[in-house]
Design an enzyme around this catalytic site. Structure first.
Site, PDB file in Angstrom:
ATOM      1  N   ARG A  50       0.857  -1.191   0.000  1.00 31.52           N
ATOM      2  CA  ARG A  50       0.000   0.000   0.000  1.00 31.52           C
ATOM      3  C   ARG A  50       0.886   1.231   0.000  1.00 31.52           C
ATOM      4  O   ARG A  50       1.140   1.815   1.047  1.00 31.52           O
ATOM      5  CB  ARG A  50      -0.884   0.014   1.242  1.00 31.52           C
ATOM      6  CG  ARG A  50      -1.848  -1.145   1.265  1.00 31.52           C
ATOM      7  CD  ARG A  50      -2.668  -1.138   2.532  1.00 31.52           C
ATOM      8  NE  ARG A  50      -3.414  -2.394   2.631  1.00 31.52           N
ATOM      9  CZ  ARG A  50      -4.016  -2.813   3.731  1.00 31.52           C
ATOM     10  NH1 ARG A  50      -3.965  -2.076   4.834  1.00 31.52           N
ATOM     11  NH2 ARG A  50      -4.666  -3.949   3.747  1.00 31.52           N
ATOM     12  N   ASP A  52       2.200   4.957  -0.118  1.00 32.89           N
ATOM     13  CA  ASP A  52       1.608   6.224   0.303  1.00 32.89           C
ATOM     14  C   ASP A  52       1.429   7.189  -0.859  1.00 32.89           C
ATOM     15  O   ASP A  52       2.029   7.016  -1.920  1.00 32.89           O
ATOM     16  CB  ASP A  52       2.553   6.932   1.286  1.00 32.89           C
ATOM     17  CG  ASP A  52       2.562   6.280   2.646  1.00 32.89           C
ATOM     18  OD1 ASP A  52       1.630   5.523   2.953  1.00 32.89           O
ATOM     19  OD2 ASP A  52       3.522   6.542   3.394  1.00 32.89           O
ATOM     20  N   TYR A 110      13.495  -0.885  -1.583  1.00 35.08           N
ATOM     21  CA  TYR A 110      13.113   0.511  -1.800  1.00 35.08           C
ATOM     22  C   TYR A 110      14.370   1.340  -1.984  1.00 35.08           C
ATOM     23  O   TYR A 110      15.453   0.971  -1.506  1.00 35.08           O
ATOM     24  CB  TYR A 110      12.372   1.074  -0.587  1.00 35.08           C
ATOM     25  CG  TYR A 110      10.935   0.640  -0.441  1.00 35.08           C
ATOM     26  CD1 TYR A 110       9.902   1.407  -0.987  1.00 35.08           C
ATOM     27  CD2 TYR A 110      10.606  -0.513   0.260  1.00 35.08           C
ATOM     28  CE1 TYR A 110       8.580   1.021  -0.840  1.00 35.08           C
ATOM     29  CE2 TYR A 110       9.273  -0.917   0.414  1.00 35.08           C
ATOM     30  CZ  TYR A 110       8.268  -0.139  -0.137  1.00 35.08           C
ATOM     31  OH  TYR A 110       6.959  -0.511   0.004  1.00 35.08           O
ATOM     32  N   ARG A 197      10.688   5.752   5.154  1.00 31.04           N
ATOM     33  CA  ARG A 197      10.690   7.209   5.349  1.00 31.04           C
ATOM     34  C   ARG A 197      11.225   7.580   6.738  1.00 31.04           C
ATOM     35  O   ARG A 197      11.916   8.596   6.887  1.00 31.04           O
ATOM     36  CB  ARG A 197       9.289   7.774   5.109  1.00 31.04           C
ATOM     37  CG  ARG A 197       8.874   7.655   3.626  1.00 31.04           C
ATOM     38  CD  ARG A 197       7.412   7.984   3.398  1.00 31.04           C
ATOM     39  NE  ARG A 197       7.086   9.306   3.890  1.00 31.04           N
ATOM     40  CZ  ARG A 197       5.842   9.792   3.916  1.00 31.04           C
ATOM     41  NH1 ARG A 197       4.825   9.055   3.473  1.00 31.04           N
ATOM     42  NH2 ARG A 197       5.617  11.001   4.359  1.00 31.04           N
TER      43      ARG A 197
END
Lengths: 250, 250
Positions: A50, A52, A110, A197
């Site tokens: 999911r 952001d 990522y 993040r």
């Protein structure tokens, strides 16, 4: 009825993330619209993650069930003809009807991109975080090393997340520089909500002396969100790869 | 009054080229607006090149005269605060009051980017030409070699151009591949109108058999525009560097 696995790339700048929202367009709803236009039937699409609002994907895996005979390049080309310019399918193949993009994922990578030039860069606008104070990538890389291994990442999870098990295994965590572009790459068997993040924000807080060098170790040991750093903006974050244990092609 | 040299980067997608036009916004007019907002005075800005609509710049040199005391990073930062997100100044310094960005330029390097994946790529949208038929970059590179040297490039100049001397010296012409991204790089002491776009179009016409392998030599020898290929779209073209003979800093 067959299950089709799609691999996508998208620039998340215009979207309220992957998942369908009551307000605002999402990548999932946009893709479901495109599939409906091509196959004539509304299908639910299941994603691997999911992401952001504002997060990008260089590889996003998702799947849907369809009676359409379209496969492979024909299906990808048909979908790309109706998808907006900031989303594109680059692979479409039939897979086992038990394949699940999220549950079957064995790991993801990522990257977080930082444009570290003195002035902002038009080509990285919306695609990298601009930080104009010089960053020492070797020091960042040394700090990032503390993420590697199996740890409880509770401190690197957004408040309000209801995940029971916050232990993850990070297999890669490195910071590199190419000219004025700095990239933090991190791979793990799974990620908590906002984990990359918060990792990035913690590295930046250490770099600028807002947190001690030992902050990552302390946060991992205590599980205290307050011991970790700020949540870096979504704009620099890219889902790069998702991998699966077994060959899932039908 | 002092002359200031600015180095810019811009994404040309939204602009009707560099030069002020009666209809449509241009990079030059946008920059002049920004300078007027910062200095309080309208100044004419002279550029190193008249880039076409949609062409990008990784380095564009221009100059203007001002009484403002702002210099260097303070001036760049002030301009970037009022410029739109697709244009940014990365260097600003005082130069000799005889410096002219176009007349003093000794050479330029352009590149033309082609996304050669089977499907379009969201991150290269508007920044590379998408060609989905596989291209052989080694064959393209071999063909591009014919551009090197001092030649009359009349055949590689858009019809209607009124330049008297069409002889130019190409010092570099190479095609490389990085994954599915193909880059044609060309450097010369000067370029005619649409020269790189016609060079690129000719290479593609040779690659797809629409022109013979000997087309470049023939076009250089005859000076016949019809012997060269199509004009490739502006979207893949980047001005990469402009260089000057002497140190121009005041």
């Amino acid at each position: 009825m067959a299950r089709i696995k799609l691999l996508l790339r998208y620039d998340g700048g215009r979207y309220h993330g992957w998942q369908v929202q009551p307000n605002g367009i999402t990548v999932q709803s946009t893709l479901q619209d495109a599939i409906e236009r091509i196959t004539g039937v509304r299908s639910g699409v299941t994603g691997c993650s999911r992401t952001d609002a504002g997060v990008h994907a260089e590889m996003f895996c998702c799947a849907f069930d369809t009676d359409s005979p379209l496969r492979g390049e024909k299906l990808a080309t048909a979908l790309n003809a109706v998808l907006p310019r900031d989303i594109a399918v680059y692979d479409a193949c039939e897979v086992s009807d038990t394949f699940h993009p999220r549950y079957d994922a064995r790991g993801k990578r990522y990257c977080y991109r930082i444009w570290n030039g003195r002035q902002r860069h038009p080509f990285w606008e919306g695609r990298a975080l601009h930080i104009n104070r010089p960053l020492d990538e070797q020091r960042l890389n040394g700090a990032a090393n503390a993420f590697c291994g199996t740890h409880d990442f509770a401190a690197f999870c957004a408040a309000g997340s209801d995940v029971a098990d916050t232990v993850r295994t990070v297999t890669e965590a490195a910071v590199t520089r190419d000219g004025d572009l700095i990239t933090f790459t991190v791979a793990a068997d799974g990620f908590l909500y906002n984990m990359v993040r918060i990792m990035t924000g913690t590295l930046l807080d250490i770099a600028f002396g807002r947190l001690p060098e030992t902050a990552i170790d302390e946060a991992l040991q205590t599980g205290d969100r307050a011991a970790a750093g700020a949540t870096a903006p979504a704009t620099g974050l890219y889902l790069q790869t998702v991998w699966y244990e077994r060959e899932v092609t039908a």
